[in-house]
Scaffold this active site. Sequence first.
Site, PDB file in Angstrom:
ATOM      1  N   GLY A  38       0.855  -1.178   0.000  1.00  0.00           N
ATOM      2  CA  GLY A  38       0.000   0.000   0.000  1.00  0.00           C
ATOM      3  C   GLY A  38       0.893   1.231   0.000  1.00  0.00           C
ATOM      4  O   GLY A  38       1.724   1.376   0.906  1.00  0.00           O
TER       5      GLY A  38
ATOM      6  N   PHE B  55       5.351  -1.933   2.108  1.00  0.00           N
ATOM      7  CA  PHE B  55       4.957  -3.343   2.032  1.00  0.00           C
ATOM      8  C   PHE B  55       5.026  -4.003   3.405  1.00  0.00           C
ATOM      9  O   PHE B  55       5.675  -3.503   4.329  1.00  0.00           O
ATOM     10  CB  PHE B  55       5.887  -4.091   1.065  1.00  0.00           C
ATOM     11  CG  PHE B  55       7.315  -4.190   1.527  1.00  0.00           C
ATOM     12  CD1 PHE B  55       7.732  -5.232   2.360  1.00  0.00           C
ATOM     13  CD2 PHE B  55       8.259  -3.251   1.136  1.00  0.00           C
ATOM     14  CE1 PHE B  55       9.045  -5.322   2.793  1.00  0.00           C
ATOM     15  CE2 PHE B  55       9.579  -3.332   1.570  1.00  0.00           C
ATOM     16  CZ  PHE B  55       9.977  -4.373   2.398  1.00  0.00           C
TER      17      PHE B  55
ATOM     18  N   CYS C  51      -7.528  -6.062   3.090  1.00  0.00           N
ATOM     19  CA  CYS C  51      -7.396  -5.444   1.763  1.00  0.00           C
ATOM     20  C   CYS C  51      -8.708  -5.458   0.989  1.00  0.00           C
ATOM     21  O   CYS C  51      -8.715  -5.296  -0.232  1.00  0.00           O
ATOM     22  CB  CYS C  51      -6.279  -6.119   0.956  1.00  0.00           C
ATOM     23  SG  CYS C  51      -4.676  -6.084   1.784  1.00  0.00           S
TER      24      CYS C  51
END
Length: 215
Positions: A143, A155, A172
Amino acid sequence: MSELRTIRAGLMDYEQAWQWQRQLHAQRIVGEIDDTALLLEHPSVYTAGRRTEPWERPVDGTPVIDVDRGGKITWHGPGQLVGYPIVELPNPVDVVAYVRRMEEVLIEVCAELGVRGGQVAGRSGVWLPADDRGPERKVAAIGVRVARGVTLHGFSLNCNPDLSWFSRIVPCGITDAGVTSLTAELDREVSVADALPVVEALLPGLVAAYARSRD
């Protein structure tokens, strides 16, 4: 050629690390520092990106930190190696290309540690295909945010975390796939300490592809 400096930050509170990112980001914009990546673990915490829906959050009222990265909600905690590269991207900025390059580096990291992962069209991160262990599952999440041409966030690589933390959310925003770890896939312990030197060795490849375009 540009180089990426890595900093081992140990176990660090999420909001403290977020503040550090913002400081490094400001320094990178004005050229005070080179590309830099923080590598660390967090105490258990949920963070929500800008696209997180209310139904994806914990149903038990567990606190969530809302952040300015892309993506949705995820969990960070012990046993998970988190990386925050503060990297200047070339113009024109291509965020998707940056994410794809990060995936490639993390796929290489996983392979070095014994797990063969890959990319899935339309989904960020590093994935394992559906098999007798279960459906498609993510071993590394990504992200990011890019502001003034410099990246923030990054990450997370699941080494040996307690995966039950993910069961309290819709990680997510994905309902038809799972979450896994290097330890779960290999049936042997793979710690953050095991993964850290591999990530340090391979992460400079994240910026090497851009170095020539800066010169």
